[in-house]
Design an enzyme around this catalytic site. Structure first.
Site, mmCIF file in Angstrom:
data_model
loop_
_atom_site.group_PDB
_atom_site.id
_atom_site.type_symbol
_atom_site.label_atom_id
_atom_site.label_comp_id
_atom_site.label_asym_id
_atom_site.label_seq_id
_atom_site.Cartn_x
_atom_site.Cartn_y
_atom_site.Cartn_z
ATOM 1 N N GLY A 1 45.307 69.944 111.004
ATOM 2 C CA GLY A 1 45.854 71.134 110.345
ATOM 3 C C GLY A 1 46.753 70.745 109.190
ATOM 4 O O GLY A 1 46.906 69.564 108.857
ATOM 5 N N ILE B 1 50.252 71.113 108.619
ATOM 6 C CA ILE B 1 51.463 70.323 108.901
ATOM 7 C C ILE B 1 51.081 69.026 109.619
ATOM 8 O O ILE B 1 51.587 67.948 109.305
ATOM 9 C CB ILE B 1 52.481 71.129 109.747
ATOM 10 C CG1 ILE B 1 52.947 72.376 108.981
ATOM 11 C CG2 ILE B 1 53.688 70.255 110.122
ATOM 12 C CD1 ILE B 1 53.931 73.260 109.736
ATOM 13 N N ASP C 1 42.216 67.616 117.697
ATOM 14 C CA ASP C 1 42.064 68.889 116.983
ATOM 15 C C ASP C 1 40.689 69.467 117.310
ATOM 16 O O ASP C 1 39.718 68.720 117.433
ATOM 17 C CB ASP C 1 42.184 68.659 115.469
ATOM 18 C CG ASP C 1 42.580 69.912 114.718
ATOM 19 O OD1 ASP C 1 43.667 69.917 114.117
ATOM 20 O OD2 ASP C 1 41.804 70.895 114.742
ATOM 21 N N LEU D 1 51.322 70.497 117.895
ATOM 22 C CA LEU D 1 51.230 71.470 116.801
ATOM 23 C C LEU D 1 50.025 72.387 116.959
ATOM 24 O O LEU D 1 49.909 73.381 116.239
ATOM 25 C CB LEU D 1 51.109 70.735 115.458
ATOM 26 C CG LEU D 1 52.268 69.814 115.052
ATOM 27 C CD1 LEU D 1 51.892 69.023 113.804
ATOM 28 C CD2 LEU D 1 53.527 70.617 114.783
ATOM 29 N N THR E 1 45.277 80.564 123.602
ATOM 30 C CA THR E 1 45.395 79.232 123.000
ATOM 31 C C THR E 1 46.844 78.766 123.020
ATOM 32 O O THR E 1 47.145 77.639 123.431
ATOM 33 C CB THR E 1 44.906 79.258 121.535
ATOM 34 O OG1 THR E 1 43.584 79.752 121.519
ATOM 35 C CG2 THR E 1 44.943 77.879 120.905
ATOM 36 N N ALA F 1 56.007 72.755 118.697
ATOM 37 C CA ALA F 1 56.185 73.531 117.468
ATOM 38 C C ALA F 1 56.228 75.014 117.795
ATOM 39 O O ALA F 1 55.361 75.546 118.475
ATOM 40 C CB ALA F 1 55.023 73.261 116.514
ATOM 41 N N TYR G 1 51.900 87.053 118.849
ATOM 42 C CA TYR G 1 52.081 85.683 118.367
ATOM 43 C C TYR G 1 53.499 85.205 118.679
ATOM 44 O O TYR G 1 53.700 84.143 119.278
ATOM 45 C CB TYR G 1 51.807 85.642 116.857
ATOM 46 C CG TYR G 1 51.994 84.281 116.245
ATOM 47 C CD1 TYR G 1 51.318 83.181 116.744
ATOM 48 C CD2 TYR G 1 52.839 84.106 115.157
ATOM 49 C CE1 TYR G 1 51.483 81.924 116.179
ATOM 50 C CE2 TYR G 1 53.006 82.860 114.580
ATOM 51 C CZ TYR G 1 52.335 81.777 115.094
ATOM 52 O OH TYR G 1 52.499 80.545 114.529
#
Ligand code: UDP
Length: 335
Positions: free
Chosen positions: A10, A12, A31, A76, A95, A117, A149
């Protein structure tokens, strides 16, 4: 040190992986390429100390294996971007909570350190700016998926701190404020790359709502530096930190700055939230971090100016434009 970076393809994560390699750490990226991209790590593949696995952070056996191999995990991997959250709330909640649970459960076996994060979204509708890590969170109703979120990331934070207190896992929670820079795509609705792309293509720059809402945009290299400093600071363990810039701008002013930096003649238009996202969408009017805790504990605070950040993002988007698309500055120079 062996560092596992979940979500390392991703925006970051790929910058973090790069810096970790530069300072001599070994990096393993996990990932699932849902929002990340192999393009982000293409320049790292083949470098000594770098490896990656394409797989899900929800895959417990895989996560357990990788966390075991690492000295520290930077978690992350998450469903990110306001648009994605509004469109796919089930995916977001599952997720964000499931992956964090998988990482923490794996880390608990040998008390491996984890950096989790989180996001400035957790402050929700609070109007008490600048936001301090210990202030109350103020989320909207469950009928508005946007808040799912924030709530999923707040639960991640509670889970991390609970694993710390109950199971002895050393954790650090970082709340990223609007983080921008090269490699961030506008695909998931992030404002700065979207504006830069629109300006460079000569398309209307779409300001959602009135444009009076404001944000503080921090450069990804500062966000990564903050993360590394925290990783290296024992006093940061079991604590929550804001990471972000304190230079505030309204979104309308941002549109103007991007248009100027791109040398563009794009029109700036306003789009109602109901069209941009969904009926009843609630935005945050201001979002400013208090970074005194970060600075006190690590001696570091983000300092890249918004002008430099805008210039960097415009240049990055310019490089990504297909050769046939109008390149505003070049086109003007040639005429
Ligand atoms: N925004 C906008 N135009 C866009 C995308 C976003 O005006 O094309 C606005 C959005 O409504 C919000 C701000 O820009 O007020 C920042 O949006 P972003 O999704 O980048 O981050 P957020 O702060 O909402 O997490």
């Amino acid at each position: 040190m062996n560092v596992l970076v979940t979500g390392g393809c991703g925006f970051i994560g790929s910058h973090l992986a790069e810096r970790l390699l530069e300072r001599g750490d070994r990096v393993l990226v996990l990932d699932d390429l849902s929002t990340g991209s192999m393009d982000n790590i293409a320049h790292l593949v083949g470098r000594p100390g770098f490896s990656y696995r394409i797989g899900s952070a929800l895959d417990r056996p895989l996560v357990t294996e990788l966390v075991d191999r690492a000295d520290v995990t930077v978690h992350l991997a998450a469903a990110v971007g306001v648009r994605l959250i509004v469109e796919r709330p089930v995916h977001t909640i599952e997720t964000n909570v499931g992956a964090t649970e998988a990482v923490l459960a794996a880390a608990a076996k040998k008390q491996k350190p984890v950096i989790v994060a989180s996001t400035s979204e957790v402050y929700g509708k609070s109007t008490t700016v600048p936001f301090r890590e210990d202030q109350d969170l103020q989320l909207g109703p469950t009928s508005h998926s946007r808040w799912a979120y924030a709530c999923s990331k707040a639960l991640d934070e509670w889970l991390a701190l609970a694993y710390s207190h109950e199971k002895g896992v050393p954790v650090i929670v970082v709340r990223f404020f609007n983080t921008v820079g090269p490699r961030q795509t506008g695909r998931y609705g992030m404002v700065l790359p979207s504006f830069a792309r629109q300006a460079l293509r000569g398309e209307p720059i779409t300001v959602f709502g009135t444009g009076d809402q404001s944000r503080c945009f921090g450069h990804v290299k500062d966000a990564v530096e903050g993360l590394l400093r925290l990783m290296d600071t024992p006093a940061a363990v079991n604590e929550v930190f804001n990471i972000g810039s304190t230079e505030e701008t309204t979104i309308r002013r941002l549109a103007e700055r991007v248009r100027d930096a791109a040398g563009s003649k794009s029109e700036i238009v306003t789009v109602p939230y109901s069209e941009a996202y969904a009926a009843g969408f609630e935005d945050m009017l201001r979002r400013v971090p208090d970074v005194t805790k970060l600075e006190r504990v690590t001696g570091f605070r983000p300092r890249t100016s918004l002008d430099d950040i805008v210039a960097d993002v415009v240049e990055d988007q310019r490089r990504r434009l297909p050769a046939s698309a109008p390149m505003t500055r070049r086109a003007q120079a040639a005429s």
